[in-house]
Write a protein that holds these residues in place. Sequence first.
Motif, PDB file in Angstrom:
ATOM      1  N   SER A   1       9.935  20.459 -15.164  1.00  0.00           N
ATOM      2  CA  SER A   1      10.061  20.097 -13.808  1.00  0.00           C
ATOM      3  C   SER A   1      10.901  18.823 -13.565  1.00  0.00           C
ATOM      4  N   PHE A   2      11.523  18.905 -12.557  1.00  0.00           N
ATOM      5  CA  PHE A   2      12.656  17.663 -12.374  1.00  0.00           C
ATOM      6  C   PHE A   2      12.549  16.932 -11.238  1.00  0.00           C
ATOM      7  N   ASN A   3      13.050  15.737 -11.220  1.00  0.00           N
ATOM      8  CA  ASN A   3      13.022  14.893 -10.112  1.00  0.00           C
ATOM      9  C   ASN A   3      14.135  15.807  -9.257  1.00  0.00           C
ATOM     10  N   VAL A   4      13.753  15.785  -7.851  1.00  0.00           N
ATOM     11  CA  VAL A   4      14.647  16.756  -6.850  1.00  0.00           C
ATOM     12  C   VAL A   4      16.059  15.956  -7.030  1.00  0.00           C
ATOM     13  N   SER A   5      16.187  14.740  -6.967  1.00  0.00           N
ATOM     14  CA  SER A   5      17.688  14.104  -7.181  1.00  0.00           C
ATOM     15  C   SER A   5      18.204  14.414  -8.390  1.00  0.00           C
ATOM     16  N   GLU A   6      17.597  14.960  -9.479  1.00  0.00           N
ATOM     17  CA  GLU A   6      18.360  15.303 -10.653  1.00  0.00           C
ATOM     18  C   GLU A   6      18.638  16.760 -10.854  1.00  0.00           C
ATOM     19  N   ILE A   7      18.321  17.440 -10.162  1.00  0.00           N
ATOM     20  CA  ILE A   7      18.277  19.080 -10.436  1.00  0.00           C
ATOM     21  C   ILE A   7      19.829  19.427 -10.486  1.00  0.00           C
ATOM     22  N   ASP A   8      20.784  18.731  -9.581  1.00  0.00           N
ATOM     23  CA  ASP A   8      22.067  19.235  -9.783  1.00  0.00           C
ATOM     24  C   ASP A   8      22.776  18.663 -11.397  1.00  0.00           C
ATOM     25  N   VAL A   9      22.219  17.345 -11.590  1.00  0.00           N
ATOM     26  CA  VAL A   9      22.667  17.054 -13.005  1.00  0.00           C
ATOM     27  C   VAL A   9      22.167  18.169 -14.121  1.00  0.00           C
TER      28      VAL A   9
ATOM     29  N   ASN B   1      11.699  22.737  -7.570  1.00  0.00           N
ATOM     30  CA  ASN B   1      12.082  21.578  -8.900  1.00  0.00           C
ATOM     31  C   ASN B   1      11.499  22.101 -10.369  1.00  0.00           C
ATOM     32  N   ILE B   2      10.936  23.170 -10.497  1.00  0.00           N
ATOM     33  CA  ILE B   2      10.465  23.812 -11.869  1.00  0.00           C
ATOM     34  C   ILE B   2      11.277  24.966 -12.060  1.00  0.00           C
ATOM     35  N   PHE B   3      11.806  24.638 -13.217  1.00  0.00           N
ATOM     36  CA  PHE B   3      12.793  25.832 -13.915  1.00  0.00           C
ATOM     37  C   PHE B   3      12.333  26.160 -15.257  1.00  0.00           C
ATOM     38  N   PHE B   4      12.288  27.200 -15.668  1.00  0.00           N
ATOM     39  CA  PHE B   4      11.719  27.790 -16.896  1.00  0.00           C
ATOM     40  C   PHE B   4      13.264  28.470 -17.821  1.00  0.00           C
ATOM     41  N   THR B   5      13.132  28.210 -18.998  1.00  0.00           N
ATOM     42  CA  THR B   5      14.046  28.750 -19.925  1.00  0.00           C
ATOM     43  C   THR B   5      13.236  29.994 -20.842  1.00  0.00           C
ATOM     44  N   TYR B   6      13.820  31.037 -20.970  1.00  0.00           N
ATOM     45  CA  TYR B   6      13.402  32.030 -21.941  1.00  0.00           C
ATOM     46  C   TYR B   6      14.672  32.401 -22.737  1.00  0.00           C
ATOM     47  N   SER B   7      14.251  32.275 -23.983  1.00  0.00           N
ATOM     48  CA  SER B   7      15.201  32.491 -25.168  1.00  0.00           C
ATOM     49  C   SER B   7      14.403  33.192 -26.151  1.00  0.00           C
TER      50      SER B   7
ATOM     51  N   PHE C   1      13.234  14.418 -16.111  1.00  0.00           N
ATOM     52  CA  PHE C   1      11.816  15.110 -16.055  1.00  0.00           C
ATOM     53  C   PHE C   1      11.140  14.473 -14.913  1.00  0.00           C
ATOM     54  N   ASN C   2      10.212  14.972 -14.127  1.00  0.00           N
ATOM     55  CA  ASN C   2       9.232  14.013 -13.462  1.00  0.00           C
ATOM     56  C   ASN C   2       7.777  14.473 -13.776  1.00  0.00           C
ATOM     57  N   ALA C   3       7.663  15.404 -14.974  1.00  0.00           N
ATOM     58  CA  ALA C   3       6.667  15.707 -15.706  1.00  0.00           C
ATOM     59  C   ALA C   3       7.009  16.088 -16.924  1.00  0.00           C
ATOM     60  N   LYS C   4       5.794  15.960 -17.847  1.00  0.00           N
ATOM     61  CA  LYS C   4       5.877  16.501 -19.168  1.00  0.00           C
ATOM     62  C   LYS C   4       6.549  17.889 -19.495  1.00  0.00           C
ATOM     63  N   PRO C   5       7.495  18.301 -20.204  1.00  0.00           N
ATOM     64  CA  PRO C   5       8.055  19.808 -20.342  1.00  0.00           C
ATOM     65  C   PRO C   5       6.750  20.448 -21.139  1.00  0.00           C
TER      66      PRO C   5
END
Length: 98
Positions: free
Chosen positions: A9-17, A48-54, A82-86
């Motif tokens: 979960s990311f800070n909205v301002s950091e998603i592009d980064v 602002n929440i993303f998931f990776t599956y590998s 992050f804005n929360a612990k992954p």
Amino acid sequence: MFVRIVKMSFNVSEIDVFLKNFNANKHKIRAFKGCNYLELYRDKNDTNIFFTYSYWDTETDLETYRKSDLFKSVWSKTKPLFNAKPEAWSVDKLESLQ
């Protein structure tokens, strides 16, 4: 087949980064020894929440990646955003229907 799911979960301002860093490294991650599959998902309601599956051949392959310079480089740029612990889960794939 060994599957790793990571919720971030990311800070909205950091998603592009984050997306720029992911896109710059996704092919290197996918090409890492033992990695057979890599996907990135974005939550439809909380964008602002993303998931990776590998998918990995073995847990050892994943651990080798997590100790690699590639992982350290990617993670060092991702972690401050992050804005929360992954959260992460390691699971065994039992079935796949197509």
